[in-house]
Design an enzyme around this catalytic site. Sequence first.
Site, mmCIF file in Angstrom:
data_model
loop_
_atom_site.group_PDB
_atom_site.id
_atom_site.type_symbol
_atom_site.label_atom_id
_atom_site.label_comp_id
_atom_site.label_asym_id
_atom_site.label_seq_id
_atom_site.Cartn_x
_atom_site.Cartn_y
_atom_site.Cartn_z
ATOM 1 N N ARG A 109 52.737 87.837 62.456
ATOM 2 C CA ARG A 109 51.866 89.003 62.508
ATOM 3 C C ARG A 109 52.456 90.085 61.617
ATOM 4 O O ARG A 109 53.671 90.289 61.589
ATOM 5 C CB ARG A 109 51.735 89.529 63.947
ATOM 6 C CG ARG A 109 50.935 88.633 64.875
ATOM 7 C CD ARG A 109 49.462 88.587 64.507
ATOM 8 N NE ARG A 109 48.667 87.832 65.460
ATOM 9 C CZ ARG A 109 48.333 86.556 65.327
ATOM 10 N NH1 ARG A 109 48.738 85.877 64.268
ATOM 11 N NH2 ARG A 109 47.591 85.955 66.238
ATOM 12 N N GLU A 140 43.589 93.355 57.983
ATOM 13 C CA GLU A 140 42.884 92.236 57.349
ATOM 14 C C GLU A 140 41.367 92.431 57.414
ATOM 15 O O GLU A 140 40.863 92.930 58.426
ATOM 16 C CB GLU A 140 43.274 90.934 58.060
ATOM 17 C CG GLU A 140 44.754 90.621 57.914
ATOM 18 C CD GLU A 140 45.175 89.361 58.662
ATOM 19 O OE1 GLU A 140 44.295 88.687 59.253
ATOM 20 O OE2 GLU A 140 46.374 89.046 58.656
ATOM 21 N N HIS A 182 45.718 84.679 55.551
ATOM 22 C CA HIS A 182 45.860 84.318 56.965
ATOM 23 C C HIS A 182 45.270 82.932 57.228
ATOM 24 O O HIS A 182 44.391 82.755 58.080
ATOM 25 C CB HIS A 182 45.196 85.360 57.857
ATOM 26 C CG HIS A 182 45.764 85.369 59.254
ATOM 27 N ND1 HIS A 182 45.757 86.485 60.057
ATOM 28 C CD2 HIS A 182 46.366 84.397 60.000
ATOM 29 C CE1 HIS A 182 46.318 86.205 61.223
ATOM 30 N NE2 HIS A 182 46.692 84.937 61.209
#
Length: 312
Positions: free
Chosen positions: A230, A259, A277
């Site tokens: 993260r 994001e 991601h």
Amino acid sequence: MTATVLVLVETVGDYLHILEEQGFRLILGNTPALREAALREHAESITAVLTRGPVGLQAHDMDALPNLQIICVIGAGYERVDVPAAIARGLTVTNGAGANAASVADHAMALLLALVRDIPGADASVRRGEWRKAMRPSLAGKRLGILGLGAVGLAIAQRAALGFAMSVSYHNRRAREDVPYAYCHSAAELAAASDFLIIATPGGAGTQAMIGETELRALGPTGFLVNIARASVVDTQALLDALKQQGIAGAALDVFDDEPNVPDALKALSNVVLTPHVAGLSPEASEGTVRLVAQNLQAHCAGLAVLTPVLQ
């Protein structure tokens, strides 16, 4: 007993049939409009929610679902699920610990190789007709530090130790008795003992900015950082400063603070590798995590203990 599941995730759509085949009724809420409609039209019937760490489920969401019983999180992280609020309401919370570990570990090693060997730069050089040959470090025999030795961290350690003959150190909340790797008592100690540092710990308040100026300085000008966990675990401004000032050699990031918005300052740097991601995205991981959700829901509906409870 069965369950009506509000689905807030958008990444496992091809595998939701696994839940339907087990008799679960699905209500899609994986866009703002669908979520609003689901809460308006089906709030009374929803007994389960399928979400993921960055999407989460807050206390006010739980209040809007009067018959909610269980929250299932795909992936290991559950940083935006209000677990204390869920427990106070008597709700069960599960996560997908281990279901995508192989995929994430593969991506972590791919990022490390791409970063250390400068694969993107070499590829761009060939495409431009430059044929630039840069001297880059090898991974073999180097010191790897892993922040967070859960299922993902352990899978990374095994790949590094067995595949690249790397020495592995790690930092956890507590030392593990079942691994042969060296334990470091702090993130700074781990960084100082590492040539390469991979972040594999969950997000949340307990790990907020765990890697900051002190740890990056300890990693040093020849050190490389990879984050597949993260973004909140790393102080982004401290990382930018270290990258710009050659305080570390480079960074590879699969996760970001906001994001899908990635800071232009990161995009402008030549000593970073960026991916959107995707570490946990593979057909195997997606199918595995949905099957784990199905098993947790089946156990809950049968009055049995769930397989991967989140406890706080």
